[in-house]
Design a protein around this motif. Sequence first.
Motif, PDB file in Angstrom:
ATOM      1  N   ALA A 139       3.346   7.697  -6.352  1.00 22.81           N
ATOM      2  CA  ALA A 139       2.733   6.518  -6.142  1.00 22.81           C
ATOM      3  C   ALA A 139       3.310   5.016  -6.634  1.00 22.81           C
ATOM      4  N   ASN A 140       4.051   5.542  -7.793  1.00 21.72           N
ATOM      5  CA  ASN A 140       4.736   4.211  -8.492  1.00 21.72           C
ATOM      6  C   ASN A 140       6.202   3.905  -7.762  1.00 21.72           C
ATOM      7  N   MET A 141       6.616   4.893  -6.829  1.00 21.96           N
ATOM      8  CA  MET A 141       7.611   4.491  -5.883  1.00 21.96           C
ATOM      9  C   MET A 141       7.334   3.609  -4.872  1.00 21.96           C
ATOM     10  N   ASP A 142       6.126   3.394  -4.444  1.00 14.73           N
ATOM     11  CA  ASP A 142       5.600   2.372  -3.526  1.00 14.73           C
ATOM     12  C   ASP A 142       6.305   1.013  -3.944  1.00 14.73           C
ATOM     13  N   PRO A 143       6.920   0.201  -2.972  1.00 10.88           N
ATOM     14  CA  PRO A 143       7.581  -0.824  -2.994  1.00 10.88           C
ATOM     15  C   PRO A 143       6.482  -2.073  -3.625  1.00 10.88           C
ATOM     16  N   MET A 144       5.263  -1.807  -2.907  1.00 11.07           N
ATOM     17  CA  MET A 144       4.223  -2.792  -3.524  1.00 11.07           C
ATOM     18  C   MET A 144       3.888  -2.879  -4.940  1.00 11.07           C
ATOM     19  N   VAL A 145       4.018  -1.562  -5.517  1.00 13.24           N
ATOM     20  CA  VAL A 145       3.739  -1.427  -6.874  1.00 13.24           C
ATOM     21  C   VAL A 145       4.924  -1.787  -7.739  1.00 13.24           C
ATOM     22  N   LYS A 146       6.274  -1.342  -7.053  1.00 13.18           N
ATOM     23  CA  LYS A 146       7.362  -1.843  -7.858  1.00 13.18           C
ATOM     24  C   LYS A 146       7.407  -3.567  -8.163  1.00 13.18           C
ATOM     25  N   SER A 147       6.982  -3.930  -7.130  1.00 15.03           N
ATOM     26  CA  SER A 147       7.004  -5.601  -7.262  1.00 15.03           C
ATOM     27  C   SER A 147       5.844  -5.966  -8.167  1.00 15.03           C
ATOM     28  N   GLY A 148       5.045  -5.306  -8.329  1.00 17.53           N
ATOM     29  CA  GLY A 148       4.028  -5.790  -9.344  1.00 17.53           C
ATOM     30  C   GLY A 148       2.707  -6.468  -8.403  1.00 17.53           C
ATOM     31  N   ARG A 149       3.047  -6.363  -7.041  1.00 15.47           N
ATOM     32  CA  ARG A 149       1.707  -6.865  -6.324  1.00 15.47           C
ATOM     33  C   ARG A 149       0.624  -5.867  -6.462  1.00 15.47           C
ATOM     34  N   TRP A 150       0.789  -4.804  -6.507  1.00 19.47           N
ATOM     35  CA  TRP A 150      -0.210  -3.641  -6.625  1.00 19.47           C
ATOM     36  C   TRP A 150      -0.082  -2.948  -8.007  1.00 19.47           C
ATOM     37  N   VAL A 151      -1.031  -2.356  -8.767  1.00 15.96           N
ATOM     38  CA  VAL A 151      -0.985  -1.295  -9.702  1.00 15.96           C
ATOM     39  C   VAL A 151      -1.561  -0.013  -9.293  1.00 15.96           C
ATOM     40  N   ILE A 152      -1.378   0.982  -9.806  1.00  8.44           N
ATOM     41  CA  ILE A 152      -1.969   2.298  -9.384  1.00  8.44           C
ATOM     42  C   ILE A 152      -2.940   2.710 -10.344  1.00  8.44           C
ATOM     43  N   GLU A 153      -4.053   3.286  -9.881  1.00  3.79           N
ATOM     44  CA  GLU A 153      -5.069   4.044 -10.738  1.00  3.79           C
ATOM     45  C   GLU A 153      -5.364   5.415 -10.255  1.00  3.79           C
ATOM     46  N   ILE A 154      -4.956   6.441 -10.914  1.00  2.00           N
ATOM     47  CA  ILE A 154      -5.013   8.031 -10.299  1.00  2.00           C
ATOM     48  C   ILE A 154      -6.019   8.684 -10.911  1.00  2.00           C
ATOM     49  N   HIS A 155      -6.724   9.406  -9.834  1.00  4.45           N
ATOM     50  CA  HIS A 155      -7.770  10.418 -10.511  1.00  4.45           C
ATOM     51  C   HIS A 155      -7.698  11.757  -9.619  1.00  4.45           C
ATOM     52  N   PRO A 156      -8.094  12.830 -10.618  1.00  4.92           N
ATOM     53  CA  PRO A 156      -7.838  14.069 -10.076  1.00  4.92           C
ATOM     54  C   PRO A 156      -9.061  14.153  -9.019  1.00  4.92           C
ATOM     55  N   TRP A 157      -9.126  14.822  -7.967  1.00 11.45           N
ATOM     56  CA  TRP A 157      -9.894  15.113  -6.908  1.00 11.45           C
ATOM     57  C   TRP A 157     -10.073  16.322  -6.336  1.00 11.45           C
ATOM     58  N   TRP A 158     -11.421  16.856  -6.178  1.00 11.45           N
ATOM     59  CA  TRP A 158     -11.286  18.392  -5.541  1.00 11.45           C
ATOM     60  C   TRP A 158     -12.042  18.220  -4.282  1.00 11.45           C
ATOM     61  N   ALA A 159     -11.478  19.045  -3.197  1.00  9.79           N
ATOM     62  CA  ALA A 159     -11.865  19.103  -1.833  1.00  9.79           C
ATOM     63  C   ALA A 159     -11.452  20.596  -1.306  1.00  9.79           C
ATOM     64  N   ALA A 160     -12.471  20.779  -0.318  1.00 12.64           N
ATOM     65  CA  ALA A 160     -12.253  21.946   0.347  1.00 12.64           C
ATOM     66  C   ALA A 160     -10.944  22.165   1.138  1.00 12.64           C
ATOM     67  N   LYS A 161     -10.104  22.886   1.054  1.00 13.29           N
ATOM     68  CA  LYS A 161      -8.866  23.237   1.584  1.00 13.29           C
ATOM     69  C   LYS A 161      -9.136  23.442   2.872  1.00 13.29           C
TER      70      LYS A 161
END
Length: 166
Positions: A139-161
């Motif tokens: 997620a932090n490889m995203d150019p929008m994140v690298k530029s500081g235009r966006w920041v990332i917030e990550i959460h574990p999430w469960w779903a049916a495979k």
Amino acid sequence: MKTNLPTMALLLTLISCNVTVEKEQPSTLTPETQKSEIPVAALKARLQNEGYQIFDYVDQKTGDTILMQQYFMAFLKAGPRRSQSKQEADSLQTLHLEHLGRMYEEGYADISGPFGDDGDIRGITIYNVPTFEMADSLANMDPMVKSGRWVIEIHPWWAAKGFGLR
């Protein structure tokens, strides 16, 4: 940006992954599990060997056994540096879409999309990777994140495979 939003939403909606698995027993009757070429036991073994967190869930209504997998949901939020020129913001948006396309093509992300308002949370990406650290790094490889235009917030999430959106 607003003129690109419908196109971006359509593109990102189309890049959703739908993994399906084959019935292991007659009691596993979900439509998705009837289509696959991979037996459930083999899929479970592969996922566990690759480091994914999984568990079985028995649907009380149907009695079906559903394979649950942990994914990582990345929220793309407005970052501290949002003063780019329109040309630079448009360029970053193009690079962002290329990044998301690459994440999907390489099997790291299953679905991405923007939110339809101008709030602080701009969009989400669901990463199909075994660890939080891997999702965070991608997620932090995203150019929008690298530029500081966006920041990332990550959460574990469960779903049916294998269950798709409807």
